[in-house]
Enzyme design. Structure first.
Site, short mmCIF file in Angstrom:
data_model
loop_
_atom_site.label_atom_id
_atom_site.label_comp_id
_atom_site.label_asym_id
_atom_site.label_seq_id
_atom_site.Cartn_x
_atom_site.Cartn_y
_atom_site.Cartn_z
CD GLU A 207 101.33 23.26 83.13
OE1 GLU A 207 101.05 23.11 85.06
OE2 GLU A 207 100.76 23.35 82.84
CG ASN B 58 94.52 21.01 82.93
OD1 ASN B 58 94.42 20.71 83.90
ND2 ASN B 58 95.15 22.29 82.25
CD GLU B 59 92.64 24.15 85.58
OE1 GLU B 59 93.00 25.15 85.42
OE2 GLU B 59 92.65 23.82 87.06
CE1 TYR C 286 97.54 24.03 92.25
CE2 TYR C 286 95.23 24.76 91.15
CZ TYR C 286 96.56 24.23 91.56
OH TYR C 286 96.93 23.77 90.25
CD GLU D 275 96.12 21.74 87.50
OE1 GLU D 275 96.39 22.58 88.58
OE2 GLU D 275 96.41 21.54 86.61
CD GLN E 116 102.53 22.37 88.09
OE1 GLN E 116 103.97 22.08 87.42
NE2 GLN E 116 101.98 22.98 87.77
O1 AHR Z 1 99.28 24.53 88.65
C1 AHR Z 1 99.60 25.20 87.93
C2 AHR Z 1 97.95 25.80 86.81
O2 AHR Z 1 96.95 25.36 87.53
C3 AHR Z 1 97.24 24.35 85.82
O3 AHR Z 1 98.95 24.57 84.26
C4 AHR Z 1 96.96 24.83 86.14
O4 AHR Z 1 95.69 23.20 85.25
C5 AHR Z 1 95.73 25.20 87.17
O5 AHR Z 1 95.12 26.21 86.45
#
Ligand code: AHR
Length: 537
Positions: A53, A200-201, A285, A341, A390
């Site tokens: 990103e 995205n999201e 995450y 992600e 990432q």
């Molecule tokens: O990876 C960091 C961020 O986490 C991304 O930009 C977003 O899509 C997510 O919330």
């Protein structure tokens, strides 16, 4: 007897009491039964995808240094990073975000670099965004590392027309105004765009849209953001071409299945003749007891280690829950689940901006990566792709740089050790393993997968999660008379061991080889370790 063994088969763990008939040696430790006479789904190489990103030093400094930099580069892209990534055979790279994507205007990032329109990166610290890294630079980077492009288009603040024009600019071959502009900017033939993320999201930073509102927008984007490259798409949107682009709709973050329901319902109600999708995204995450951005990346104790490792297994539930919803609409599993992600989200390195998400990467994170890759492999009937967050300098990165210095992280080493699993066929396994316990946190001490590669060679990946005790694993195979196992083991003295610029070889793999006794392999896994071996039959 206090046996607390845990059986772990293809998809589930079942706690059960001690088996008194178990051989004494194995009862102390672990048994891995490999059903090498059976074959599961293919583990797509795309589950080893990555995410880059426009955030912090993920691109600027990490990938892009500019042609005039003293750091060796090819057309502005740093050569040391390219060389390291080439070794990983990265199958796809997602760009430009992330949250950044839904405020990205692609036209800012084309044309002569000194005439680019600068802007702000409003998601990641309100920093100046020079747009010197744009479409041509990203595509050059992807081509230099031998990967494929996964472009995320702006649904939140952009229009379907802009997305359609960006795709035409990148992929068309007729002499349209946009194609002529691309050629004038130095690219004669179309760029290859294998994957397209439609937002995205969108439930969060990508527009704060309800699932229904998103679906209405997504359908138009899926229809007009067409890949026009004759080598990829068919002559019309009704006829699939030889290498069609895969469209990926926004799905859930963690456990909220509303997006999954709404997107899959719309897909089934079907577009067919006007729009469709081939994938649904899932974001999740992992963090420990303090949460994202707060858990220490180093200097943590066993308690924090155990909680984070246990939390890594939440991914299994999020996949299973969403796969269940998808199965109701799509029992033939035509739409892939794309975990685009994932990774550990920890506190930022001292002296760096918290919003630049630059974090240290330890042996613990490598173990968490192996757990995730095993979960994706076990779900490979539905999970077709995943992107670790990432690639460089951001979150659970493969590579950390600081000006001219670069270091390979423990997570990179796991991706390298798992290379044989790219496009290999999953082989079912059963596990019985000693329990690892820390306070109230318990889990099996062993995680493992097996697969056969395209040449028919059998591979096993085994992770000993226990930070204190080695683990003796007896493997029993059906359909294989093992002679030896050969490969690599990754471990270190401490779970928070890291590779640094000064000491880059603290967490690196070492060779391992064991001989079989009567067709059975006994593998002694060091505490807190990841082992990948091929089996000679
Ligand atoms: O990876 C960091 C961020 O986490 C991304 O930009 C977003 O899509 C997510 O919330």
């Amino acid at each position: 007897m206090s046996c607390n063994f845990i059986r772990h088969n293809f998809f589930v763990w079942i706690a059960f009491g001690c088996l008194s008939t178990m051989p004494a040696q194995a009862a102390d430790e672990a048994i891995l039964t490999v059903h090498a006479d059976q074959s599961g789904p293919m583990i797509s190489r795309h589950i080893f995808g990555q995410f880059a990103e426009q955030l912090g030093s993920g691109i600027y400094g990490g990938v892009w240094v500019g042609e005039n930099s003293s750091i060796p580069n090819v057309r502005g892209i740093r050569s040391d990073v390219v060389a390291a990534l080439r070794e990983l055979k990265v199958p796809n790279v997602r760009w430009p975000g992330g949250c950044f994507a839904d405020e990205y205007y692609w036209r800012n990032g084309i044309g002569p670099i000194d005439q680019r329109r600068a802007s702000y990166n409003k998601n990641w610290g309100d920093v100046f965004e020079p747009n010197t890294f744009g479409t041509h630079e990203f595509m050059d980077f992807v081509e230099q590392i031998g990967s494929e492009a996964y472009i995320s288009v702006n649904v939140g603040t952009g229009s379907a027309r802009e997305a359609g024009e960006w795709l035409e600019y990148m992929t068309a071959d007729q002499p349209t105004a946009l194609v002529n502009e691309r050629k004038a900017n130095g690219r004669e033939k179309p760029f290859k765009v294998k994957f397209l993320g439609i937002g995205n999201e969108s439930w969060g930073c990508g527009g704060a849209l309800s699932a229904e509102a998103y679906v209405e927008r997504m359908k138009t984007f899926a229809m007009v953001a067409r890949n026009l490259d004759p080598e990829q798409s068919g002559a019309s949107r009704f006829i699939p071409g030889p290498d069609p682009m895969q469209r990926i709709a926004v799905g859930p973050g963690d456990h909220n299945p509303e997006y999954t329901e709404a997107v899959m319902r719309a897909w089934k109600g079907g577009g067919a003749y006007s729009w469709s999708i081939e994938g649904l995204s899932l974001h999740h995450y992992t963090s420990g007891e303090l949460g994202a951005m707060r858990d220490p990346a180093t200097g943590f104790g066993e308690h924090q280690y155990a909680i984070l490792i246990k939390n890594a297994y939440q991914m299994d539930k999020f996949i299973a829950d969403n796969a269940e919803v998808m199965d109701r609409y799509d029992p033939d599993k035509k739409v892939g689940l794309v975990v685009d992600e994932w990774g550990v989200w920890l506190s930022a390195m001292p002296g760096t901006s918290p919003l630049h998400l630059k974090q240290q990467n330890s042996l613990r994170d490598a173990i968490a990566a192996s757990i995730h890759l095993n979960i994706f492999a076990r779900h490979s009937d539905r999970v077709r792709m995943a992107n670790i967050a990432q690639m460089v300098n951001v979150l659970q990165a493969m590579i950390i740089t600081d000006n001219e210095r670069m270091v390979i992280t423990p997570t990179y080493q796991v991706f390298k050790m798992y290379l044989p699993f790219q496009d290999a066929r999953l082989v079912p396994v059963d596990l019985i393993a000693r329990e690892y316990r820390e306070g109230d946190t318990t889990m099996p001490s062993l995680d493992a997968i097996a697969a056969r590669d395209a040449d028919g060679k059998l591979w096993m990946a085994l992770t000993n999660l226990d930070p204190n005790r080695s683990l003796r694993v007896e493997t029993r195979s059906f359909g294989v008379a093992a002679k030896t196992a050969r490969g690599h083991v990754l471990t270190a003295d401490r779970v928070d061991a890291v590779n640094s610029f000064e000491s880059p070889n603290v967490v690196v793999p070492n060779s391992v080889e064991v001989g079989a006794v009567q067709g059975r392999l006994i593998l002694d896994l060091p505490s807190k370790s990841i082992t990948v071996v091929s089996v000679e039959e």
